[in-house]
Design an enzyme around this catalytic site. Structure first.
Site, PDB file in Angstrom:
ATOM      1  NE  ARG A  54      -2.792   0.442   3.398  1.00  0.00           N
ATOM      2  CZ  ARG A  54      -2.015   0.660   4.472  1.00  0.00           C
ATOM      3  NH1 ARG A  54      -1.298   1.769   4.557  1.00  0.00           N
ATOM      4  NH2 ARG A  54      -1.955  -0.203   5.449  1.00  0.00           N
ATOM      5  CE1 TYR A 106     -17.119  10.961 -15.315  1.00  0.00           C
ATOM      6  CE2 TYR A 106     -16.667  10.811 -12.965  1.00  0.00           C
ATOM      7  CZ  TYR A 106     -17.029  10.215 -14.154  1.00  0.00           C
ATOM      8  OH  TYR A 106     -17.300   8.880 -14.177  1.00  0.00           O
ATOM      9  CG  ASP A 178     -10.560  15.768 -14.393  1.00  0.00           C
ATOM     10  OD1 ASP A 178      -9.894  15.267 -15.323  1.00  0.00           O
ATOM     11  OD2 ASP A 178     -11.518  15.185 -13.841  1.00  0.00           O
ATOM     12  CE  LYS A 203     -13.287   7.683 -17.948  1.00  0.00           C
ATOM     13  NZ  LYS A 203     -13.609   8.935 -17.279  1.00  0.00           N
TER      14      LYS A 203
HETATM   15  C1  LIG Z   1     -14.040   9.271 -15.969  1.00  0.00           C
HETATM   16  C2  LIG Z   1     -13.690  10.605 -15.429  1.00  0.00           C
HETATM   17  C3  LIG Z   1     -13.411  10.786 -14.063  1.00  0.00           C
HETATM   18  C4  LIG Z   1     -13.545   9.672 -13.048  1.00  0.00           C
HETATM   19  O1  LIG Z   1     -12.610   8.677 -13.260  1.00  0.00           O
HETATM   20  P1  LIG Z   1     -12.856   7.128 -12.880  1.00  0.00           P
HETATM   21  O2  LIG Z   1     -11.589   6.497 -13.311  1.00  0.00           O
HETATM   22  O3  LIG Z   1     -14.070   6.665 -13.615  1.00  0.00           O
HETATM   23  O4  LIG Z   1     -13.071   7.083 -11.399  1.00  0.00           O
HETATM   24  C5  LIG Z   1     -13.031  12.041 -13.635  1.00  0.00           C
HETATM   25  N1  LIG Z   1     -12.947  13.077 -14.489  1.00  0.00           N
HETATM   26  C6  LIG Z   1     -13.220  12.945 -15.810  1.00  0.00           C
HETATM   27  C7  LIG Z   1     -13.117  14.131 -16.703  1.00  0.00           C
HETATM   28  C8  LIG Z   1     -13.601  11.713 -16.318  1.00  0.00           C
HETATM   29  O5  LIG Z   1     -13.893  11.587 -17.623  1.00  0.00           O
END
Ligand SMILES: *Cc1c(COP(=O)(O)O)cnc(C)c1O
Length: 390
Positions: A54, A106, A178, A203
């Protein structure tokens, strides 16, 4: 003669090599997946820097160094998902702190603040970060963090990252971006003045729709130490196999993003020529309100394209069900093309009046344009339009 610094390595070189050392025990060129929870110690407290997975794991460490390098930071902190990274970053704040968030962050980020962090004493306000006067107004009240995205989901709104971050930091708020939609290949928020960059590596960084992961990247040593502490204290770490998969994805990020951008440009132009399309949302189009800002802060304009069909909900749903290559699915950023109907899928839980207020119409469709042959993608859309409007 004074020796000059070596020329910094390019993006693709760093994406492939940063943090990746041949394994010292075998010479394995690829970072091994260290599926171990613990590490033997020579004597109590005498070890090679690894005690418990961890806290430290070599595969995760390699991924963290890799993404820190391509994002222009000094430390990456890898989490089990994008939302776990978001939770880790929000955990920097104390009860009573106020967070200002972009108006179309998001949905899961909003839900985490609204339904979870608010119960633990965080307050938050929403602001349209494309409007700098609105940002100034929102920052009149003390804030400890400013959190936003550019481009956003699903309308690809573009905010001036340098200007928003400058305003936040001038008020003593941490500026968090983000950067999931743009990726480090197209945009580097730390260089534009952000304190922290967050990614859902699920993504584009993973890129193959086969792993869920998250990352925070910082340049400041104090922030790095605080986030490393929280990563270990909360425990939502990226596992070694997941870390490996993201690392493998990142090696091809540059070539994938070029192709995502090439294909998205062709598709945005094709959509723009359709009489049944009311509007195309793509930051690379000159009619996009954020085009000039995007040109300044992004290298290219990404693989996400949304469009507003001049049709009712039923027709949009028919079109969404009629594609063959574009898979009807949530998520984005994989090599394969995906199609989303926000009104019935990703944003289905938002009440209709609220949706419409944000411009998420019944006819809005969002494409995650993959890296297939673009002629096949256009033909797929052509066929779906014919079927939907037959
Ligand atoms: C998918 C997404 C998230 C969240 O990520 P996860 O891996 O699904 O927890 C946060 N911000 C954006 C812009 C996203 O597309």
């Amino acid at each position: 003669m004074a020796s000059s610094d070596p020329k910094p390595e390019g993006f693709s070189t760093r994406a492939i090599h940063a943090g990746q050392e041949p394994d010292p025990s075998t010479g394995a060129v690829m970072t091994p997946v260290y599926l171990t929870s613990t590490y033997v110690q020579e004597a109590p407290g005498v070890h090679k820097g690894y005690e418990y997975s961890r806290t430290q794991n070599p595969t995760r460490g390699a991924l963290e160094a890799n993404i820190a390098s391509i994002e222009g930071g000094t430390q990456g902190i890898a989490f089990a998902s994008g939302l776990a990274a978001t939770h880790g970053v929000l955990s920097l704040l104390d009860a009573g702190a106020r967070v200002v968030i972009g108006h179309d962050v998001y949905g899961g980020t909003y839900r985490l603040l609204d339904k979870v962090m608010s119960r633990q004493g965080l307050t938050f306000d929403v602001v349209d970060t494309t409007d700098l006067e609105a940002v100034d107004a929102a920052l009149k009240k003390p804030a400890q963090m400013m959190w936003f995205e550019s481009p956003t989901n699903p309308l690809l709104h573009v905010s001036d990252i340098a200007e928003v971050c400058r305003r936040a930091r001038a008020c003593g708020a941490l500026a968090v971006v983000d950067n999931t939609f743009a990726t480090p290949y197209l945009q580097n928020p730390l260089a534009l003045g952000a304190d922290i960059v967050v990614h859902s590596t699920t993504k584009y960084l993973g890129g193959h729709s086969d792993v869920v992961g998250g990352m925070a990247v910082v340049a400041d040593a104090d922030l790095a130490a605080r986030l490393k502490f929280l990563q270990n204290a909360i425990g939502a770490v990226s596992g070694p196999l997941d870390s490996f998969l993201v690392m493998r994805g990142v090696k091809t990020l540059a070539v994938r993003m070029e192709r995502h951008c090439d294909n998205a440009e062709v598709i945005a132009a094709w959509l723009g020529a359709q009489t049944r399309v009311r509007r195309v949302f793509y930051p690379g189009r000159e009619d996009h309100p954020g085009h000039d800002v995007a040109k300044r802060q992004m290298r290219r304009f990404g693989g996400m394209v949304s469009f507003d069909l001049d049709a009712d909900l039923e027709t949009a749903r028919r079109l969404a069900s009629a594609t063959r290559l574009f898979a009807l699915a949530e998520s984005l950023g994989g090599v394969e093309s995906l199609l989303d109907h926000p009104a019935s899928m990703t944003h289905g839980s938002v009440p209709r009046a609220e949706r419409l207020r944000h411009g998420f119409t019944d006819g809005l469709l969002r494409l995650s344009v993959g890296i297939e042959d673009v002629d096949d993608l256009v033909a797929d859309l052509e066929g779906a339009f014919e079927q939907a409007f037959a």
